[in-house]
Design an enzyme around this catalytic site. Structure first.
Site, PDB file in Angstrom:
ATOM      1  CE  LYS A 195      -8.616  27.603  28.099  1.00  0.00           C
ATOM      2  NZ  LYS A 195      -7.728  28.220  29.112  1.00  0.00           N
ATOM      3  CB  THR A 235      -1.092  19.549  30.415  1.00  0.00           C
ATOM      4  OG1 THR A 235      -1.313  18.826  31.632  1.00  0.00           O
ATOM      5  CG2 THR A 235      -1.012  18.590  29.253  1.00  0.00           C
ATOM      6  N   GLY A 261      -0.009  24.826  33.126  1.00  0.00           N
ATOM      7  CA  GLY A 261       0.153  26.187  32.608  1.00  0.00           C
ATOM      8  C   GLY A 261      -0.186  26.373  31.142  1.00  0.00           C
ATOM      9  CB  THR A 262      -1.770  24.243  28.505  1.00  0.00           C
ATOM     10  OG1 THR A 262      -2.743  23.765  29.425  1.00  0.00           O
ATOM     11  CG2 THR A 262      -0.739  23.180  28.268  1.00  0.00           C
ATOM     12  N   GLY A 263      -3.108  26.800  29.760  1.00  0.00           N
ATOM     13  CA  GLY A 263      -4.101  27.857  29.587  1.00  0.00           C
ATOM     14  C   GLY A 263      -3.478  29.228  29.778  1.00  0.00           C
ATOM     15  CB  CYS A 264      -1.001  30.502  32.266  1.00  0.00           C
ATOM     16  SG  CYS A 264      -1.809  29.907  33.765  1.00  0.00           S
TER      17      CYS A 264
HETATM   18  N1  LIG Z   1      -2.415  17.118  25.626  1.00  0.00           N
HETATM   19  C1  LIG Z   1      -2.666  18.155  24.842  1.00  0.00           C
HETATM   20  N2  LIG Z   1      -2.394  18.105  23.521  1.00  0.00           N
HETATM   21  C2  LIG Z   1      -2.626  19.155  22.719  1.00  0.00           C
HETATM   22  N3  LIG Z   1      -3.141  20.312  23.148  1.00  0.00           N
HETATM   23  C3  LIG Z   1      -3.443  20.434  24.464  1.00  0.00           C
HETATM   24  C4  LIG Z   1      -3.230  19.380  25.377  1.00  0.00           C
HETATM   25  N4  LIG Z   1      -3.636  19.794  26.603  1.00  0.00           N
HETATM   26  C5  LIG Z   1      -4.057  21.064  26.464  1.00  0.00           C
HETATM   27  N5  LIG Z   1      -3.955  21.464  25.175  1.00  0.00           N
HETATM   28  C6  LIG Z   1      -4.255  22.780  24.629  1.00  0.00           C
HETATM   29  O1  LIG Z   1      -3.785  23.699  25.602  1.00  0.00           O
HETATM   30  C7  LIG Z   1      -4.620  24.830  25.679  1.00  0.00           C
HETATM   31  C8  LIG Z   1      -5.165  24.979  27.074  1.00  0.00           C
HETATM   32  O2  LIG Z   1      -6.336  24.245  27.160  1.00  0.00           O
HETATM   33  P1  LIG Z   1      -6.987  23.620  28.460  1.00  0.00           P
HETATM   34  O3  LIG Z   1      -6.064  22.611  29.054  1.00  0.00           O
HETATM   35  O4  LIG Z   1      -8.338  23.176  28.047  1.00  0.00           O
HETATM   36  O5  LIG Z   1      -7.122  24.895  29.402  1.00  0.00           O
HETATM   37  P2  LIG Z   1      -6.570  25.177  30.864  1.00  0.00           P
HETATM   38  O6  LIG Z   1      -5.091  25.015  30.825  1.00  0.00           O
HETATM   39  O7  LIG Z   1      -6.985  26.571  31.115  1.00  0.00           O
HETATM   40  O8  LIG Z   1      -7.202  24.197  31.758  1.00  0.00           O
HETATM   41  C9  LIG Z   1      -5.658  24.611  24.591  1.00  0.00           C
HETATM   42  O9  LIG Z   1      -5.198  25.165  23.375  1.00  0.00           O
HETATM   43  C10 LIG Z   1      -5.721  23.105  24.484  1.00  0.00           C
HETATM   44  O10 LIG Z   1      -6.222  22.699  23.231  1.00  0.00           O
HETATM   45  C1  LIG Z   2      -0.726  30.912  39.757  1.00  0.00           C
HETATM   46  C2  LIG Z   2      -1.456  30.042  38.826  1.00  0.00           C
HETATM   47  N1  LIG Z   2      -2.272  30.580  37.916  1.00  0.00           N
HETATM   48  C3  LIG Z   2      -2.950  29.789  37.035  1.00  0.00           C
HETATM   49  C4  LIG Z   2      -2.827  28.421  37.078  1.00  0.00           C
HETATM   50  C5  LIG Z   2      -3.626  27.571  36.115  1.00  0.00           C
HETATM   51  O1  LIG Z   2      -2.857  26.753  35.285  1.00  0.00           O
HETATM   52  P1  LIG Z   2      -3.381  26.189  33.867  1.00  0.00           P
HETATM   53  O2  LIG Z   2      -2.900  27.130  32.821  1.00  0.00           O
HETATM   54  O3  LIG Z   2      -2.759  24.843  33.741  1.00  0.00           O
HETATM   55  O4  LIG Z   2      -4.866  26.130  33.887  1.00  0.00           O
HETATM   56  C6  LIG Z   2      -1.976  27.872  38.059  1.00  0.00           C
HETATM   57  N2  LIG Z   2      -1.801  26.551  38.159  1.00  0.00           N
HETATM   58  N3  LIG Z   2      -1.300  28.713  38.921  1.00  0.00           N
HETATM   59 MG   LIG Z   3      -4.485  23.134  31.315  1.00  0.00          MG
END
Ligand SMILES: Nc1ncnc2c1ncn2[C@@H]1O[C@H](COP(=O)(O)OP(=O)(O)O)[C@@H](O)[C@H]1O
Ligand SMILES: Cc1ncc(COP(=O)(O)O)c(N)n1
Ligand SMILES: [Mg+2]
Length: 718
Positions: free
Chosen positions: A388, A422, A424-427
């Site tokens: 990601k 942003t 919780g986007t990964g979750c």
């Molecule tokens: N500002 C943003 N605009 C568009 N897509 C985003 C943005 N931030 C995160 N994403 C997307 O959200 C998802 C989570 O990615 P990321 O933020 O790298 O992981 P995590 O939440 O685990 O740290 C991916 O599909 C990423 O491309």
């Molecule tokens: C309980 C819990 N699990 C996971 C995440 C990661 O969040 P993200 O999806 O932004 O990386 C979080 N902030 N809290």
């Molecule tokens: Mg994220």
């Protein structure tokens, strides 16, 4: 343990032929069979035992294994280390009570039943004696010559209603019975010849499984941490699973004290408590997919790992959560190696850049380095990786799938959305993927759909007004927009019916000499320049029509989108035209000197009449084909559907073809489709009909436009 009976293979050595039972089972399990019954009616005891041992080895825990009738063989095979889960008994075989006494409470015991008398006899047994019923035959079948009268679908329905036990439909069942049997209450389909006699059991099984999944709501379990602010962790997972069409469950591995600004504390319950949650679920509920998030410490990782080994859910998506978006640690440093050991058990891993760096023990600077690291991770653990790019600097947020086993390597480009929401986007993304994969989508489809859903949710997150830090995404933005809190079904009308409705036009475009010549490079410069000159004239007024859409748009988001597209049409596109229409091409032609052909005029007249006489929904339906048909064509040209030549960098029109396949353009098309879909969902029937007509007329004009270069101002659509 509860058994997943959705696709149940009963072996028949004669039907397996030269390929043999063992190889047939291996392939069928690869394809998605969830339980195998070895049925060797007349074989010697030692032969049955040997077969069970072999089957246990090739199945390798990926499906359940039972044997027809031969209780003793289960014991002897187990003594040789085989994993045999139980027996299936007929009404004339050894009694189920005896089998339960011998095999104990954990074994899987099935019973064939077909009559009211069989059902009545069941009531006399202590609860827990029988785990499931094989109910049939559904239709007359040759694989069981002495079968009782066929029940048919309705007979099966009545039977399934009369018992609380899961019922597998068996006997003459074909793939086209799937939906009928599902609605009649079947827990699964049992098949013999459809798999054993198939030349390709893997493909046949995967078709059965996909068909079953399409008609069933997947049960998706999140094993993760709690985020009381509701934007990440299990709270996000449950919303995400629901928004993507699944039934969500959650086993809580850790509790955080957290809001949108950060994590204040973490409490990790005893690992035995997590284990008890998991056992309670797998004892009772068939789990179609598991998403793993925050596990907090080594003990939790071990519990999950042991549980996965035993239950072997068909789909595991691992989000290796280590640090939150706010920068707080969510996994003990000494648990990182333990988490890595879980990677072997995952079908898909979804690290962000920092997590990928930890898992591969290297520094990652930039996107190409991330792709290389993901490749390494995929090789090391034999799993698919979704890397990601959310944390990349710059205005792009790409993701990529890398799976060295299948050789797939696919990038999903997309501009960064300007938002602080942003959290919780990964979750959310990993849960959406688990759900979509469990619904039977392939990895590419699932990632594409989950990303488009997440991007919509990211865009609308601000509207929720939750907290002052990194707020949540709006998991239900699309659903609510399309019908207020899900009270109306999501209309697939635009993407399905409308698109299908112009299939003839699309096929017509594909066959045009202009398109063929463009693809293989044989198109004459003269024809190409004619096309380009008309296209420039078209785009100038198309941009004006898009500006009208911006003027009429109901939301700032849509207004900005159409205005941006108008700007792109008049600036970006024309820049490219100018680069072609120069004396260097042998033709001195400035951009706007040509006369509009009758075809161009007719298309523009149509658009202008909608722009100035119609309403917003009709207008955006009319401008859509110009986005969609080009993106679609570009994608297929790029994929080599029109021959490899179209992918050649030496192709005479390479720079032109590249614009068709531009990911930013594809993204714009997806948004345009989304806006039209939304407008169609909100529109009354009369408006929707006008929208569709405008869409179809524009599509016909597109075809004429592609046809015109060959005919030099020839016919047009009016
Ligand atoms: N500002 C943003 N605009 C568009 N897509 C985003 C943005 N931030 C995160 N994403 C997307 O959200 C998802 C989570 O990615 P990321 O933020 O790298 O992981 P995590 O939440 O685990 O740290 C991916 O599909 C990423 O491309
Ligand atoms: C309980 C819990 N699990 C996971 C995440 C990661 O969040 P993200 O999806 O932004 O990386 C979080 N902030 N809290
Ligand atoms: Mg994220």
């Amino acid at each position: 343990m509860i058994a997943d009976l959705s696709l149940y293979l009963v072996t028949d050595a004669a039907l397996c032929g030269a390929r043999g039972v063992v190889e047939t089972v291996r392939e069928a399990v690869d394809g998605g069979v969830r339980i195998v019954q070895l049925r060797e009616k007349d074989a010697e005891h030692s032969h049955v035992v040997a077969r069970l041992v072999e089957l246990s080895r090739v199945i390798d825990g990926r499906a359940l294994l039972v044997v027809n009738d031969r209780l003793e063989a289960v014991l002897d095979a187990r003594a040789q280390g085989a994993r045999v889960d139980g027996v299936h008994l007929g009404q004339r075989d050894e009694s189920v009570l005896h089998a339960r006494a011998v095999l104990g409470p954990d074994a899987l015991i099935g019973l064939t039943a077909s009559s009211a008398a069989h059902l009545a006899a069941l009531h006399a047994l202590p609860e827990g004696t029988v785990d499931y019923l094989g109910v049939g035959v559904i239709r007359p079948t040759a694989t069981k010559p002495d079968h009782p009268p066929a029940l048919g679908i309705e007979g099966f329905r009545a039977f399934a209603r009369a018992t609380a036990l899961p019922c597998v439909a068996i006997g003459g069942v074909g793939i086209d019975d799937t939906e009928d049997l599902q609605s009649a209450g079947a827990a699964g389909l049992a098949v013999v010849s459809a798999l054993c006699a198939s030349p390709d059991p893997r493909a046949a099984a995967s078709e059965f499984r996909a068909r079953w999944r399409r008609g069933a709501v997947p049960r998706v379990l999140s094993i993760a941490g709690s985020d009381p602010s509701g934007g990440a962790g299990i709270q996000a997972d449950l919303k995400s699973i629901a928004a993507n069409g699944g039934y969500g469950m959650a086993a809580i591995a850790a509790l955080t004290v957290q809001n949108t600004r950060g994590v204040r504390d973490v409490h990790v319950p005893d690992a035995a408590f997590l284990s008890a949650q998991l056992e309670a679920l797998s004892d009772d509920i068939v789990i179609d997919a598991v998403k793993i998030g925050m596990l907090a410490n080594v003990e939790a990782v071990r519990v999950v790992s042991a549980w996965l080994d035993r239950v072997r859910p068909p789909l595991v998506v691992l989000d290796p959560v280590m640090v939150s978006t706010s920068g707080d640690r969510l996994l003990d440093a000494d648990a990182e190696d333990a988490l890595a050991s879980l990677l072997h058990r995952a079908h898909l891993v979804t690290p962000n850049l920092a997590e990928l760096a930890v898992l591969t023990r290297r520094e990652i600077e930039g996107w190409p380095a991330a792709l290389a690291a993901a490749e390494e991770l995929s090789t090391e653990y034999g799993t698919a990786v979704l890397v990601k790019g959310g944390h990349l600097p710059g205005d792009q947020a790409p993701d990529a799938i890398i799976d060295v086993r299948s050789g797939s390597r696919e990038e999903f480009g997309g501009g960064r959305i300007a938002t602080a929401n942003t959290h919780g986007t990964g979750c959310s993304l990993s849960s959406a993927l688990a759900t979509r994969l469990a619904r039977g989508e392939d990895l590419t489809e699932a990632v594409r759909a989950a990303r488009s859903w997440l991007r919509e949710s990211l865009r609308e997150g601000g509207a929720l007004h939750v907290g002052g830090g990194h707020g949540p995404v709006h998991h239900f933005a699309g659903l609510w927009a399309r019908g207020g809190a899900g009270t109306r079904p999501l209309p697939e009308e635009v993407a399905e019916d409308w698109w299908q409705g112009i299939a003839g036009i699309r096929a017509g475009i594909d066959g045009l000499p202009f398109v063929r010549g463009l693809a293989d490079g044989s198109l004459s410069t003269e024809d190409f320049l004619f096309y380009l000159a008309q296209d420039a004239l078209y785009l100038r007024d198309y941009a004006r029509v898009l500006a009208v859409a911006a003027r009429l748009a109901p939301t700032p988001d849509e207004q900005a989108f159409w205005a941006e597209s108008a700007r792109g049409s008049i600036l970006g596109e024309l820049e490219l035209h100018a680069s072609w229409l120069t004396p260097a091409q042998g033709v001195a032609a400035a951009t706007f000197v040509a006369d509009a052909s009758p075809t161009t005029t007719a298309y523009l007249d149509h658009l202008r009449s909608v722009a100035f006489g119609g309403d917003y929904p009709e207008l955006i339906a009319a401008v859509l084909p110009c986005f969609w048909l080009y993106t679609d064509l570009g994608k297929r040209l790029h994929a080599g559907e029109f021959g490899e030549r179209a992918r050649d960098p030496q192709h005479p029109y390479a720079t032109w073809l590249a614009t068709y396949a531009d990911p930013a353009f594809a993204e714009a098309t997806a948004r345009a489709i989304e806006f039209v879909t939304r407008a169609a969902a909100a529109a009354d029937d009369e408006t929707r009909a006008r929208m569709r007509r405008a869409f179809e007329r524009s599509s016909a004009h597109e075809q004429a436009f592609f046809r015109a270069p060959g005919e030099r101002g020839g016919d047009s659509v009016t």
